[in-house]
Design a protein around this motif. Structure first.
Motif, PDB file in Angstrom:
ATOM      1  N   ALA A  11      40.267  47.524  34.211  1.00  0.00           N
ATOM      2  CA  ALA A  11      39.381  46.358  34.267  1.00  0.00           C
ATOM      3  C   ALA A  11      38.340  46.485  33.163  1.00  0.00           C
ATOM      4  O   ALA A  11      37.310  47.130  33.346  1.00  0.00           O
ATOM      5  CB  ALA A  11      38.725  46.271  35.633  1.00  0.00           C
ATOM      6  N   ASP A  14      33.288  42.951  33.444  1.00  0.00           N
ATOM      7  CA  ASP A  14      32.668  42.866  34.761  1.00  0.00           C
ATOM      8  C   ASP A  14      33.358  41.833  35.649  1.00  0.00           C
ATOM      9  O   ASP A  14      33.420  41.991  36.868  1.00  0.00           O
ATOM     10  CB  ASP A  14      31.188  42.520  34.633  1.00  0.00           C
ATOM     11  N   CYS A  16      36.575  41.159  35.735  1.00  0.00           N
ATOM     12  CA  CYS A  16      37.780  41.790  36.289  1.00  0.00           C
ATOM     13  C   CYS A  16      37.416  42.755  37.406  1.00  0.00           C
ATOM     14  O   CYS A  16      38.114  42.836  38.415  1.00  0.00           O
ATOM     15  CB  CYS A  16      38.536  42.536  35.195  1.00  0.00           C
ATOM     16  N   ARG A  17      36.320  43.483  37.233  1.00  0.00           N
ATOM     17  CA  ARG A  17      35.883  44.416  38.282  1.00  0.00           C
ATOM     18  C   ARG A  17      35.476  43.649  39.544  1.00  0.00           C
ATOM     19  O   ARG A  17      35.788  44.061  40.656  1.00  0.00           O
ATOM     20  CB  ARG A  17      34.711  45.261  37.779  1.00  0.00           C
ATOM     21  N   ALA A  20      38.564  42.549  41.270  1.00  0.00           N
ATOM     22  CA  ALA A  20      39.214  43.680  41.936  1.00  0.00           C
ATOM     23  C   ALA A  20      38.500  44.007  43.253  1.00  0.00           C
ATOM     24  O   ALA A  20      39.150  44.282  44.265  1.00  0.00           O
ATOM     25  CB  ALA A  20      39.219  44.897  41.016  1.00  0.00           C
ATOM     26  N   LEU A  21      37.171  43.970  43.246  1.00  0.00           N
ATOM     27  CA  LEU A  21      36.416  44.198  44.471  1.00  0.00           C
ATOM     28  C   LEU A  21      36.722  43.121  45.514  1.00  0.00           C
ATOM     29  O   LEU A  21      36.848  43.399  46.705  1.00  0.00           O
ATOM     30  CB  LEU A  21      34.915  44.226  44.181  1.00  0.00           C
ATOM     31  N   ILE A  36      32.840  50.787  42.703  1.00  0.00           N
ATOM     32  CA  ILE A  36      33.445  51.040  41.401  1.00  0.00           C
ATOM     33  C   ILE A  36      32.823  52.349  40.911  1.00  0.00           C
ATOM     34  O   ILE A  36      31.601  52.448  40.789  1.00  0.00           O
ATOM     35  CB  ILE A  36      33.134  49.900  40.408  1.00  0.00           C
ATOM     36  N   ARG A  41      33.867  53.337  34.662  1.00  0.00           N
ATOM     37  CA  ARG A  41      33.881  52.321  35.717  1.00  0.00           C
ATOM     38  C   ARG A  41      35.279  51.736  35.871  1.00  0.00           C
ATOM     39  O   ARG A  41      35.470  50.526  35.947  1.00  0.00           O
ATOM     40  CB  ARG A  41      32.857  51.226  35.437  1.00  0.00           C
ATOM     41  N   ASP A  42      36.239  52.650  35.960  1.00  0.00           N
ATOM     42  CA  ASP A  42      37.629  52.225  36.059  1.00  0.00           C
ATOM     43  C   ASP A  42      38.285  52.652  37.366  1.00  0.00           C
ATOM     44  O   ASP A  42      39.487  52.459  37.545  1.00  0.00           O
ATOM     45  CB  ASP A  42      38.432  52.764  34.874  1.00  0.00           C
ATOM     46  N   LEU A  44      38.384  52.305  41.522  1.00  0.00           N
ATOM     47  CA  LEU A  44      37.995  51.517  42.689  1.00  0.00           C
ATOM     48  C   LEU A  44      38.119  52.416  43.911  1.00  0.00           C
ATOM     49  O   LEU A  44      39.198  52.930  44.191  1.00  0.00           O
ATOM     50  CB  LEU A  44      38.900  50.296  42.825  1.00  0.00           C
TER      51      LEU A  44
END
Length: 134
Positions: A11, A14, A16-17, A20-21, A36, A41-42, A44
């Motif tokens: 991701a 931000d 994409c993150r 994902a969340l 994250i 910060r990759d 999860l």
């Protein structure tokens, strides 16, 4: 049983993150916490009960981007040591007659009181009823 799942997610931004969340929060089972982590910060991190790891990874791959499972482990519940209050010996005398408690956390003793419930209220009316249908 609680499980901690760590998934590597590709991701780069931000948005994409956040997506994902969101996907992880809607996963089957009860998700307790999401985070994250990692230097880039990759990663999860999902903690939950009954979360299906394979379905979560498949959903992340479909809706966000590439994802791979790094770690799945059982989380041991931390049991807080139960602090038991010291038992005070009951004293049925007025507090000023009680010996001083051995433990300063003990409260002064009072005699057990019981209160009787009030008697039921009875209303007596000697007047004839104004209702003529009876």
């Amino acid at each position: 049983m609680k499980r901690k799942i760590v998934i590597k997610v590709c991701a780069p931004c931000d948005g994409c993150r956040a997506k994902a969340l969101e996907v992880a929060a809607r996963a089957d089972g009860r998700v307790i916490s999401l985070a994250i982590t990692g230097d880039d910060r990759d990663k999860l991190e999902v903690v939950g009960v009954g979360v299906d790891v394979t379905r979560l990874v498949i959903c992340l791959r479909k809706k966000v981007c590439y994802a791979e499972i790094l770690l799945v482990e059982e989380v041991k519940e931390e049991k807080e040591e139960e602090k038991k209050e010291p038992e005070c010996k009951p004293c049925y005398w007025p507090p000023y007659w009680c010996p001083p408690p051995e433990d300063p956390t003990c409260k002064p003793c009072y005699p057990p009181y019981s209160y009787a419930p009030p008697p039921p209220a009875v209303v007596v009316c000697d007047e004839p009823s104004a209702c003529s249908i009876m």
